[in-house]
Design an enzyme around this catalytic site. Structure first.
Site, mmCIF file in Angstrom:
data_model
loop_
_atom_site.group_PDB
_atom_site.id
_atom_site.type_symbol
_atom_site.label_atom_id
_atom_site.label_comp_id
_atom_site.label_asym_id
_atom_site.label_seq_id
_atom_site.Cartn_x
_atom_site.Cartn_y
_atom_site.Cartn_z
ATOM 1 N N ASP A 52 0.892 -1.163 0.000
ATOM 2 C CA ASP A 52 0.000 0.000 0.000
ATOM 3 C C ASP A 52 0.927 1.209 0.000
ATOM 4 O O ASP A 52 1.660 1.435 0.970
ATOM 5 C CB ASP A 52 -0.894 -0.029 1.245
ATOM 6 N N VAL A 53 0.899 1.968 -1.084
ATOM 7 C CA VAL A 53 1.895 3.039 -1.259
ATOM 8 C C VAL A 53 1.810 4.117 -0.186
ATOM 9 O O VAL A 53 2.742 4.895 -0.011
ATOM 10 C CB VAL A 53 1.795 3.699 -2.662
ATOM 11 N N ASN A 55 2.789 4.243 -10.256
ATOM 12 C CA ASN A 55 1.555 4.140 -11.036
ATOM 13 C C ASN A 55 0.290 4.095 -10.178
ATOM 14 O O ASN A 55 -0.772 4.532 -10.627
ATOM 15 C CB ASN A 55 1.645 2.867 -11.897
ATOM 16 N N TYR A 58 -9.208 15.440 -8.036
ATOM 17 C CA TYR A 58 -8.262 14.535 -8.711
ATOM 18 C C TYR A 58 -7.214 15.368 -9.455
ATOM 19 O O TYR A 58 -6.022 15.076 -9.397
ATOM 20 C CB TYR A 58 -9.064 13.651 -9.671
ATOM 21 N N ILE A 63 -8.296 6.219 -20.394
ATOM 22 C CA ILE A 63 -7.818 4.892 -20.786
ATOM 23 C C ILE A 63 -8.826 3.849 -20.324
ATOM 24 O O ILE A 63 -9.390 3.955 -19.220
ATOM 25 C CB ILE A 63 -6.419 4.621 -20.160
ATOM 26 N N THR A 99 -9.752 1.322 -18.560
ATOM 27 C CA THR A 99 -9.436 0.478 -17.397
ATOM 28 C C THR A 99 -10.580 0.638 -16.391
ATOM 29 O O THR A 99 -11.520 1.401 -16.628
ATOM 30 C CB THR A 99 -8.139 0.948 -16.695
HETATM 31 N N1 LIG Z 1 -7.513 5.087 -16.646
HETATM 32 C C1 LIG Z 1 -7.397 6.373 -16.967
HETATM 33 O O1 LIG Z 1 -8.234 6.922 -17.698
HETATM 34 C C2 LIG Z 1 -6.227 7.193 -16.473
HETATM 35 C C3 LIG Z 1 -5.990 8.423 -17.089
HETATM 36 C C4 LIG Z 1 -4.932 9.195 -16.653
HETATM 37 C C5 LIG Z 1 -4.122 8.767 -15.606
HETATM 38 N N2 LIG Z 1 -4.376 7.576 -15.020
HETATM 39 C C6 LIG Z 1 -3.506 7.187 -13.916
HETATM 40 O O2 LIG Z 1 -2.866 5.965 -14.210
HETATM 41 C C7 LIG Z 1 -2.640 5.221 -13.010
HETATM 42 C C8 LIG Z 1 -3.192 3.816 -13.171
HETATM 43 O O3 LIG Z 1 -4.588 3.918 -13.440
HETATM 44 P P1 LIG Z 1 -5.468 2.694 -14.000
HETATM 45 O O4 LIG Z 1 -6.336 3.252 -15.031
HETATM 46 O O5 LIG Z 1 -4.624 1.525 -14.280
HETATM 47 O O6 LIG Z 1 -6.368 2.446 -12.714
HETATM 48 P P2 LIG Z 1 -6.911 1.092 -12.072
HETATM 49 O O7 LIG Z 1 -7.995 1.511 -11.161
HETATM 50 O O8 LIG Z 1 -7.197 0.087 -13.136
HETATM 51 O O9 LIG Z 1 -5.641 0.581 -11.237
HETATM 52 C C9 LIG Z 1 -5.124 1.284 -10.156
HETATM 53 C C10 LIG Z 1 -4.393 0.294 -9.276
HETATM 54 O O10 LIG Z 1 -3.816 1.040 -8.179
HETATM 55 C C11 LIG Z 1 -4.026 0.258 -7.016
HETATM 56 N N3 LIG Z 1 -4.023 1.090 -5.826
HETATM 57 C C12 LIG Z 1 -4.979 1.961 -5.400
HETATM 58 N N4 LIG Z 1 -4.631 2.474 -4.219
HETATM 59 C C13 LIG Z 1 -3.432 1.928 -3.895
HETATM 60 C C14 LIG Z 1 -2.558 2.064 -2.798
HETATM 61 N N5 LIG Z 1 -2.868 2.859 -1.759
HETATM 62 N N6 LIG Z 1 -1.404 1.368 -2.800
HETATM 63 C C15 LIG Z 1 -1.095 0.556 -3.832
HETATM 64 N N7 LIG Z 1 -1.885 0.371 -4.889
HETATM 65 C C16 LIG Z 1 -3.046 1.054 -4.910
HETATM 66 C C17 LIG Z 1 -5.364 -0.427 -7.210
HETATM 67 O O11 LIG Z 1 -5.476 -1.572 -6.364
HETATM 68 C C18 LIG Z 1 -5.312 -0.765 -8.693
HETATM 69 O O12 LIG Z 1 -4.781 -2.061 -8.908
HETATM 70 C C19 LIG Z 1 -3.287 6.027 -11.890
HETATM 71 O O13 LIG Z 1 -2.318 6.801 -11.226
HETATM 72 C C20 LIG Z 1 -4.257 6.926 -12.631
HETATM 73 O O14 LIG Z 1 -4.560 8.102 -11.915
HETATM 74 C C21 LIG Z 1 -5.401 6.762 -15.425
#
Ligand SMILES: NC(=O)c1ccc[n+]([C@@H]2O[C@H](COP(=O)([O-])OP(=O)(O)OC[C@H]3O[C@@H](n4cnc5c(N)ncnc54)[C@H](O)[C@@H]3O)[C@@H](O)[C@H]2O)c1
Length: 270
Positions: free
Chosen positions: A69-70, A96, A165, A200, A202
């Protein structure tokens, strides 16, 4: 240097990815493994870890998973020595892990504000802090180490549905730049760059969709908004972001630090 001699391969590099069981994290682990890196995947939970490790091994990568947990300093303190003893000093950190939570500023609770700041800002800072402690001890014969921090288009331009955010992702953007300068000034040979994805496909995009539904949009309108916001008229895919992250991890980006890699289908070009 000839093009053939540049370092797009990541052989023997030790790479730690946080949030590795989410969409972009998982794709990043696979892209780094395909590039020849040794991959340490980590996440706050372990659901799906066996499948991830099996795919990484199929790609020929030496790999491991740690529950991290970061936001918990104690977790970082516990896993970093394990990484060093099992794999050696860290070469690459992909900061990430992140969360998206919707909330209007005028009614945001302390809990909402705190959770976003803890994961998206403090988690990134802790990652950098613990990575520096290892990266600064790498041999000066090696190419510079690389930290990659996930920001967003929300860290570049405003949006009425993501003030809180955006606050966190804007912080990541300038943290990355200032960290790049701090590392260079200290002579640590550590690069720091941020990544700015559009929307993205996800699980997080599902959270964004929920935020839009609170504006009274139906499912079709939401899909259309997420697609049409990108001049390329589609959402991005996790592996498209992962390839950009792999570029920043590799020596192909050797002269990049304090930079922003925008991968948003043109969202912020207007
Ligand atoms: N999906 C998008 O549209 C998008 C766009 C821009 C930026 N991002 C960024 O990219 C990164 C990844 O996003 P994603 O789309 O893969 O999201 P996701 O929700 O699919 O995955 C995020 C992961 O982070 C983990 N996580 C959450 N809190 C945590 C913690 N305290 N410690 C460790 N792990 C933790 C979750 O368990 C999950 O596996 C994020 O930082 C997000 O803000 C995503």
């Amino acid at each position: 240097m000839s093009v053939q001699n540049t370092g797009s391969r990541l052989e023997e590099r030790v790479a730690l990815v946080t949030g590795a069981l989410g969409g972009i994290g998982e794709a990043t682990c696979k892209a780094l493994a395909a590039g020849g890196a040794r991959v340490i995947a980590s996440d706050a939970h372990a659901n799906g870890v066996d499948d991830l490790l099996a795919s990484l091994r199929t790609l020929g990568a030496s790999c491991a998973f740690f529950e991290l947990d970061v936001t918990k300093r104690g977790h970082w303190e516990a896993i970093m020595p394990k990484i060093e003893s099992e794999f050696g000093l860290l070469d690459v950190l992909v900061n990430n892990a992140g969360i998206y939570r919707f909330g209007k500023v005028e009614s945001a609770s302390d809990e909402l504000l705190e959770s976003l700041m803890q994961v998206n800002i403090r988690g990134v800072v802790l990652g950098a802090q613990f990575a520096i402690a290892q990266m600064k001890r790498r041999s000066p014969d090696l190419p510079w180490a690389s930290m990659i921090h996930l920001s967003s288009i929300a860290g570049l331009v405003g949006s009425p549905t993501s003030s809180l955010y955006s606050m966190t992702k804007g912080a990541v953007r300038l943290f990355s730049k200032s960290l790049a300068l701090e590392m260079a000034q200290l002579g640590y040979r550590i690069r720091s760059n941020s990544v700015h994805p559009g929307i993205i496909d996800t699980d997080m995009a599902g959270e964004v969709a929920q935020a839009l539904s609170s504006k009274g949009l139906d499912a079709d309108q939401i899909r259309e908004h997420m697609r049409a916001g990108h001049p390329m008229a589609r959402m991005g895919q996790a592996d498209e972001i992962a390839r950009g992250i792999r570029f920043l991890a590799s020596d192909d980006s050797a002269f990049m630090t304090g930079a922003e890699l925008v991968m948003d289908g043109g969202w912020t070009a207007r």
